[in-house]
Design a protein around this motif. Structure first.
Motif, PDB file in Angstrom:
ATOM      1  N   GLY A 172      -4.998  10.323   2.964  1.00  0.00           N
ATOM      2  CA  GLY A 172      -3.944   9.382   2.563  1.00  0.00           C
ATOM      3  C   GLY A 172      -3.786   8.253   3.562  1.00  0.00           C
ATOM      4  O   GLY A 172      -3.621   7.088   3.187  1.00  0.00           O
ATOM      5  N   LEU A 173      -3.828   8.574   4.853  1.00  0.00           N
ATOM      6  CA  LEU A 173      -3.699   7.538   5.883  1.00  0.00           C
ATOM      7  C   LEU A 173      -4.887   6.570   5.858  1.00  0.00           C
ATOM      8  O   LEU A 173      -4.718   5.360   6.013  1.00  0.00           O
ATOM      9  CB  LEU A 173      -3.569   8.177   7.265  1.00  0.00           C
ATOM     10  CG  LEU A 173      -2.231   8.872   7.546  1.00  0.00           C
ATOM     11  CD1 LEU A 173      -2.288   9.569   8.897  1.00  0.00           C
ATOM     12  CD2 LEU A 173      -1.091   7.875   7.510  1.00  0.00           C
ATOM     13  N   ILE A 174      -6.080   7.097   5.675  1.00  0.00           N
ATOM     14  CA  ILE A 174      -7.259   6.226   5.598  1.00  0.00           C
ATOM     15  C   ILE A 174      -7.176   5.331   4.364  1.00  0.00           C
ATOM     16  O   ILE A 174      -7.477   4.135   4.428  1.00  0.00           O
ATOM     17  CB  ILE A 174      -8.549   7.075   5.603  1.00  0.00           C
ATOM     18  CG1 ILE A 174      -8.747   7.691   6.987  1.00  0.00           C
ATOM     19  CG2 ILE A 174      -9.766   6.227   5.224  1.00  0.00           C
ATOM     20  CD1 ILE A 174      -9.886   8.674   7.078  1.00  0.00           C
ATOM     21  N   THR A 175      -6.717   5.887   3.243  1.00  0.00           N
ATOM     22  CA  THR A 175      -6.559   5.089   2.029  1.00  0.00           C
ATOM     23  C   THR A 175      -5.536   3.974   2.234  1.00  0.00           C
ATOM     24  O   THR A 175      -5.751   2.832   1.824  1.00  0.00           O
ATOM     25  CB  THR A 175      -6.145   5.993   0.851  1.00  0.00           C
ATOM     26  OG1 THR A 175      -7.117   7.024   0.699  1.00  0.00           O
ATOM     27  CG2 THR A 175      -6.030   5.211  -0.430  1.00  0.00           C
ATOM     28  N   LEU A 176      -4.410   4.298   2.878  1.00  0.00           N
ATOM     29  CA  LEU A 176      -3.396   3.277   3.165  1.00  0.00           C
ATOM     30  C   LEU A 176      -3.944   2.191   4.095  1.00  0.00           C
ATOM     31  O   LEU A 176      -3.647   1.012   3.919  1.00  0.00           O
ATOM     32  CB  LEU A 176      -2.163   3.917   3.790  1.00  0.00           C
ATOM     33  CG  LEU A 176      -1.246   4.671   2.834  1.00  0.00           C
ATOM     34  CD1 LEU A 176      -0.134   5.363   3.606  1.00  0.00           C
ATOM     35  CD2 LEU A 176      -0.660   3.729   1.811  1.00  0.00           C
ATOM     36  N   LEU A 177      -4.750   2.595   5.072  1.00  0.00           N
ATOM     37  CA  LEU A 177      -5.344   1.617   5.980  1.00  0.00           C
ATOM     38  C   LEU A 177      -6.274   0.673   5.233  1.00  0.00           C
ATOM     39  O   LEU A 177      -6.230  -0.550   5.426  1.00  0.00           O
ATOM     40  CB  LEU A 177      -6.107   2.340   7.089  1.00  0.00           C
ATOM     41  CG  LEU A 177      -6.817   1.454   8.109  1.00  0.00           C
ATOM     42  CD1 LEU A 177      -5.797   0.665   8.907  1.00  0.00           C
ATOM     43  CD2 LEU A 177      -7.692   2.282   9.011  1.00  0.00           C
ATOM     44  N   LEU A 178      -7.121   1.197   4.354  1.00  0.00           N
ATOM     45  CA  LEU A 178      -8.032   0.357   3.577  1.00  0.00           C
ATOM     46  C   LEU A 178      -7.265  -0.556   2.628  1.00  0.00           C
ATOM     47  O   LEU A 178      -7.607  -1.731   2.464  1.00  0.00           O
ATOM     48  CB  LEU A 178      -9.021   1.227   2.802  1.00  0.00           C
ATOM     49  CG  LEU A 178     -10.046   1.992   3.657  1.00  0.00           C
ATOM     50  CD1 LEU A 178     -10.878   2.915   2.770  1.00  0.00           C
ATOM     51  CD2 LEU A 178     -10.922   1.041   4.421  1.00  0.00           C
ATOM     52  N   LEU A 179      -6.221  -0.026   1.991  1.00  0.00           N
ATOM     53  CA  LEU A 179      -5.406  -0.838   1.077  1.00  0.00           C
ATOM     54  C   LEU A 179      -4.708  -1.969   1.834  1.00  0.00           C
ATOM     55  O   LEU A 179      -4.679  -3.112   1.375  1.00  0.00           O
ATOM     56  CB  LEU A 179      -4.391   0.054   0.370  1.00  0.00           C
ATOM     57  CG  LEU A 179      -3.491  -0.611  -0.663  1.00  0.00           C
ATOM     58  CD1 LEU A 179      -4.320  -1.166  -1.802  1.00  0.00           C
ATOM     59  CD2 LEU A 179      -2.475   0.382  -1.174  1.00  0.00           C
ATOM     60  N   ASN A 180      -4.177  -1.658   3.005  1.00  0.00           N
ATOM     61  CA  ASN A 180      -3.502  -2.664   3.819  1.00  0.00           C
ATOM     62  C   ASN A 180      -4.489  -3.748   4.264  1.00  0.00           C
ATOM     63  O   ASN A 180      -4.166  -4.938   4.274  1.00  0.00           O
ATOM     64  CB  ASN A 180      -2.844  -1.992   5.023  1.00  0.00           C
ATOM     65  CG  ASN A 180      -1.896  -2.917   5.747  1.00  0.00           C
ATOM     66  OD1 ASN A 180      -1.442  -3.905   5.197  1.00  0.00           O
ATOM     67  ND2 ASN A 180      -1.612  -2.603   6.993  1.00  0.00           N
ATOM     68  N   SER A 181      -5.697  -3.353   4.622  1.00  0.00           N
ATOM     69  CA  SER A 181      -6.719  -4.333   5.027  1.00  0.00           C
ATOM     70  C   SER A 181      -7.080  -5.253   3.867  1.00  0.00           C
ATOM     71  O   SER A 181      -7.234  -6.462   4.050  1.00  0.00           O
ATOM     72  CB  SER A 181      -7.970  -3.618   5.517  1.00  0.00           C
ATOM     73  OG  SER A 181      -7.685  -2.867   6.665  1.00  0.00           O
ATOM     74  N   ALA A 182      -7.218  -4.685   2.668  1.00  0.00           N
ATOM     75  CA  ALA A 182      -7.540  -5.509   1.494  1.00  0.00           C
ATOM     76  C   ALA A 182      -6.404  -6.478   1.187  1.00  0.00           C
ATOM     77  O   ALA A 182      -6.650  -7.643   0.841  1.00  0.00           O
ATOM     78  CB  ALA A 182      -7.816  -4.610   0.296  1.00  0.00           C
TER      79      ALA A 182
END
Length: 183
Positions: free
Chosen positions: A43-53
């Motif tokens: 979940g944290l990695i997904t949030l990080l990728l979403l935030n970067s996008a």
């Protein structure tokens, strides 16, 4: 509180020794804890990728807004330039710089082929009262004769001011163009 269980005898005691103790089991908790840690990490990695996008999209949006502002400013400057050059006074001035003169009275052809009106030749307007900057102050200088545009010298022998191409007024070039309403 409850009483401690009575010790088992016989067959039950042998089975109890084969089975693990009924106390807290760490083996049963390990897969659950590992699953929770993996879900939280994913979940944290997904949030990080979403935030970067989202940040990348935000940077692109701000860049496009800046480009739009620059292009709008350029378009407005070009429109002001077109407006200033398309005013009647500016068109007349540019036409005179190119050697054009106002046309005479026109003649029209009727559908039956007859001519209506009497055409006249276009002539240069009378000279302006102010001398051009290229005219020499010496009035006794000999005339150069008629110019290439067909204008002739006046009786004093000096060329008429309309024979020379008028020089652009530097004050008119630097003045801001008037704006027209509704644009």
């Amino acid at each position: 509180m409850s009483k401690p269980a009575a010790p088992l005898k016989g067959r039950a005691a042998r089975l109890a020794r084969l089975m693990p103790s009924t106390g807290p089991s760490t083996a049963a908790r390990t897969p659950f804890v590992l699953l929770v840690v993996l879900l939280l990490g994913g979940g944290l990695i997904t949030l990080l990728l979403l935030n970067s996008a989202l940040n990348e999209g935000s940077f692109r949006l701000s860049e496009l807004k800046r480009d739009t502002t620059e292009l709008t400013d350029e378009q407005q400057a070009l429109q002001r330039d077109v407006d200033s050059r398309s005013q009647p006074d500016a068109l007349e001035k540019r036409a005179r710089e190119l050697g054009m003169v106002p046309g005479g009275s026109p003649a029209f052809l009727n559908p039956d082929g007859t001519v209506r009106g009497k055409p006249t030749e276009a002539t240069a307007p009378p000279p302006s009262p102010t001398p051009s900057p290229s005219a020499s102050p010496d009035a006794d200088a000999p005339a150069a004769g008629p110019s290439a545009s067909g204008t002739s010298a006046d009786p004093s022998g000096s060329p008429s001011p309309s024979a020379s191409v008028p020089q652009p007024d530097p004050a008119a070039e630097n003045s801001p163009p008037p704006t027209s309403p509704g644009r």
